[in-house]
Motif scaffolding. Structure first.
Motif, PDB file in Angstrom:
ATOM      1  N   SER A  74       0.853  -1.197   0.000  1.00 45.35           N
ATOM      2  CA  SER A  74       0.000   0.000   0.000  1.00 45.35           C
ATOM      3  C   SER A  74       0.889   1.247   0.000  1.00 45.35           C
ATOM      4  N   LEU A  75       0.297   2.351  -0.398  1.00 49.70           N
ATOM      5  CA  LEU A  75       1.049   3.607  -0.351  1.00 49.70           C
ATOM      6  C   LEU A  75       1.361   3.992   1.097  1.00 49.70           C
ATOM      7  N   LEU A  76       0.544   3.523   2.033  1.00 53.50           N
ATOM      8  CA  LEU A  76       0.852   3.765   3.440  1.00 53.50           C
ATOM      9  C   LEU A  76       2.122   3.011   3.842  1.00 53.50           C
ATOM     10  N   ALA A  86       7.554  11.819  11.332  1.00 56.95           N
ATOM     11  CA  ALA A  86       7.551  10.946  12.509  1.00 56.95           C
ATOM     12  C   ALA A  86       6.146  10.370  12.687  1.00 56.95           C
ATOM     13  N   GLU A  87       6.066   9.187  13.202  1.00 60.58           N
ATOM     14  CA  GLU A  87       4.793   8.497  13.394  1.00 60.58           C
ATOM     15  C   GLU A  87       3.764   9.416  14.064  1.00 60.58           C
ATOM     16  N   GLY A  88       2.650   9.639  13.371  1.00 57.64           N
ATOM     17  CA  GLY A  88       1.583  10.461  13.930  1.00 57.64           C
ATOM     18  C   GLY A  88       1.891  11.937  14.021  1.00 57.64           C
ATOM     19  N   LYS A  89       2.895  12.403  13.296  1.00 55.64           N
ATOM     20  CA  LYS A  89       3.316  13.797  13.430  1.00 55.64           C
ATOM     21  C   LYS A  89       3.316  14.545  12.102  1.00 55.64           C
ATOM     22  N   LEU A  90       2.302  14.334  11.294  1.00 55.60           N
ATOM     23  CA  LEU A  90       2.214  15.045  10.017  1.00 55.60           C
ATOM     24  C   LEU A  90       2.171  16.557  10.249  1.00 55.60           C
ATOM     25  N   LEU A 115      -6.278  17.965  13.816  1.00 57.15           N
ATOM     26  CA  LEU A 115      -5.068  17.523  13.138  1.00 57.15           C
ATOM     27  C   LEU A 115      -4.909  16.003  13.224  1.00 57.15           C
ATOM     28  N   ALA A 116      -5.309  15.409  14.316  1.00 62.40           N
ATOM     29  CA  ALA A 116      -5.259  13.942  14.444  1.00 62.40           C
ATOM     30  C   ALA A 116      -6.216  13.296  13.439  1.00 62.40           C
ATOM     31  N   ARG A 117      -7.399  13.873  13.269  1.00 66.09           N
ATOM     32  CA  ARG A 117      -8.353  13.333  12.270  1.00 66.09           C
ATOM     33  C   ARG A 117      -7.816  13.493  10.860  1.00 66.09           C
ATOM     34  N   ALA A 118      -7.174  14.615  10.573  1.00 63.03           N
ATOM     35  CA  ALA A 118      -6.598  14.839   9.238  1.00 63.03           C
ATOM     36  C   ALA A 118      -5.487  13.827   8.963  1.00 63.03           C
ATOM     37  N   GLN A 119      -4.641  13.569   9.945  1.00 66.38           N
ATOM     38  CA  GLN A 119      -3.582  12.565   9.803  1.00 66.38           C
ATOM     39  C   GLN A 119      -4.196  11.190   9.540  1.00 66.38           C
ATOM     40  N   ALA A 120      -5.223  10.839  10.299  1.00 68.31           N
ATOM     41  CA  ALA A 120      -5.878   9.540  10.130  1.00 68.31           C
ATOM     42  C   ALA A 120      -6.508   9.425   8.741  1.00 68.31           C
ATOM     43  N   LEU A 122      -5.529  10.960   5.950  1.00 69.46           N
ATOM     44  CA  LEU A 122      -4.438  10.784   4.991  1.00 69.46           C
ATOM     45  C   LEU A 122      -3.967   9.336   4.994  1.00 69.46           C
ATOM     46  N   GLU A 123      -3.722   8.796   6.189  1.00 69.66           N
ATOM     47  CA  GLU A 123      -3.226   7.431   6.282  1.00 69.66           C
ATOM     48  C   GLU A 123      -4.245   6.421   5.760  1.00 69.66           C
ATOM     49  N   ALA A 124      -5.534   6.662   6.010  1.00 70.89           N
ATOM     50  CA  ALA A 124      -6.578   5.765   5.486  1.00 70.89           C
ATOM     51  C   ALA A 124      -6.596   5.802   3.960  1.00 70.89           C
ATOM     52  N   GLU A 125      -6.443   6.976   3.385  1.00 67.88           N
ATOM     53  CA  GLU A 125      -6.421   7.100   1.919  1.00 67.88           C
ATOM     54  C   GLU A 125      -5.227   6.362   1.337  1.00 67.88           C
ATOM     55  N   LEU A 126      -4.056   6.558   1.925  1.00 68.21           N
ATOM     56  CA  LEU A 126      -2.852   5.882   1.439  1.00 68.21           C
ATOM     57  C   LEU A 126      -2.962   4.361   1.612  1.00 68.21           C
ATOM     58  N   ALA A 127      -3.586   3.922   2.686  1.00 68.62           N
ATOM     59  CA  ALA A 127      -3.753   2.486   2.934  1.00 68.62           C
ATOM     60  C   ALA A 127      -4.658   1.836   1.891  1.00 68.62           C
ATOM     61  N   GLY A 128      -5.539   2.623   1.297  1.00 68.49           N
ATOM     62  CA  GLY A 128      -6.498   2.093   0.332  1.00 68.49           C
ATOM     63  C   GLY A 128      -6.002   2.052  -1.104  1.00 68.49           C
ATOM     64  N   VAL A 129      -4.769   2.454  -1.341  1.00 70.99           N
ATOM     65  CA  VAL A 129      -4.209   2.457  -2.698  1.00 70.99           C
ATOM     66  C   VAL A 129      -2.968   1.577  -2.710  1.00 70.99           C
ATOM     67  N   THR A 130      -2.928   0.649  -3.657  1.00 71.70           N
ATOM     68  CA  THR A 130      -1.774  -0.253  -3.751  1.00 71.70           C
ATOM     69  C   THR A 130      -0.833   0.180  -4.863  1.00 71.70           C
ATOM     70  N   LEU A 131       0.369  -0.351  -4.788  1.00 68.00           N
ATOM     71  CA  LEU A 131       1.345  -0.118  -5.848  1.00 68.00           C
ATOM     72  C   LEU A 131       0.811  -0.652  -7.175  1.00 68.00           C
ATOM     73  N   ALA A 132       0.072  -1.755  -7.140  1.00 67.92           N
ATOM     74  CA  ALA A 132      -0.520  -2.308  -8.368  1.00 67.92           C
ATOM     75  C   ALA A 132      -1.476  -1.301  -9.004  1.00 67.92           C
ATOM     76  N   GLN A 133      -2.225  -0.581  -8.190  1.00 66.85           N
ATOM     77  CA  GLN A 133      -3.145   0.426  -8.734  1.00 66.85           C
ATOM     78  C   GLN A 133      -2.364   1.589  -9.359  1.00 66.85           C
TER      79      GLN A 133
END
Length: 144
Positions: A74-76, A86-90, A115-120, A122-133
């Motif tokens: 995944s892109l994540l 840094a982890e959780g520090k966008l 800001l915590a919701r915005a970070q989450a 972003l990470e959810a969006e990146l988790a949903g996209v694969t290198l294959a896509q």
């Protein structure tokens, strides 16, 4: 300020690796030529990707190869591998607001949850996209 370009360079490199035939040799110099950067930058990123288990690097011009299937990356995974932030520090709230000011004293608390919701998100969006896509999107762009 911008987030480091390591993420986009890492995705670029992985997309190159995902599109290679098994017998093809893809050196850091060739990857750097495609990315438009210095091979040292590519080698540093490859080191991070290797530590994350995403690539195999064979020394002495043996080339670099993608370890997992592109659909399994995944892109994540890439974002975390290259330590863009840094982890959780966008987001970073400026460090020394005035404690004498009502806004300065309370700005971090006022922004923290948002800001915590915005970070989450972003990470959810990146988790949903694969290198294959990403590779499929590149293939479609090339075919067009």
């Amino acid at each position: 300020m911008q987030i480091s370009s390591r993420f986009s360079v890492a995705v670029h490199v992985l997309a190159l690796l995902a599109g290679q035939k098994p017998a093809a040799l893809l050196s850091s110099e060739r990857m750097a030529g495609s990315v438009g950067t210095n091979p040292v930058v590519v080698r540093r990123i490859l080191g991070q990707l290797k530590r994350a288990g995403l690539v195999e690097v064979r020394p002495a011009s043996g080339g670099t190869f993608l370890r997992p299937a592109p659909a399994g990356v995944s892109l994540l995974d890439v974002y975390r591998a290259v330590e863009v932030v840094a982890e959780g520090k966008l987001f970073h709230v400026h460090g020394h607001p005035s404690p004498k000011c009502l806004v300065g004293r309370n700005i971090q608390g006022a922004l923290e949850a948002t800001l915590a919701r915005a970070q989450a998100a972003l990470e959810a969006e990146l988790a949903g996209v694969t290198l294959a896509q990403v590779v499929a999107s590149l293939d479609a762009a090339v075919a067009a």
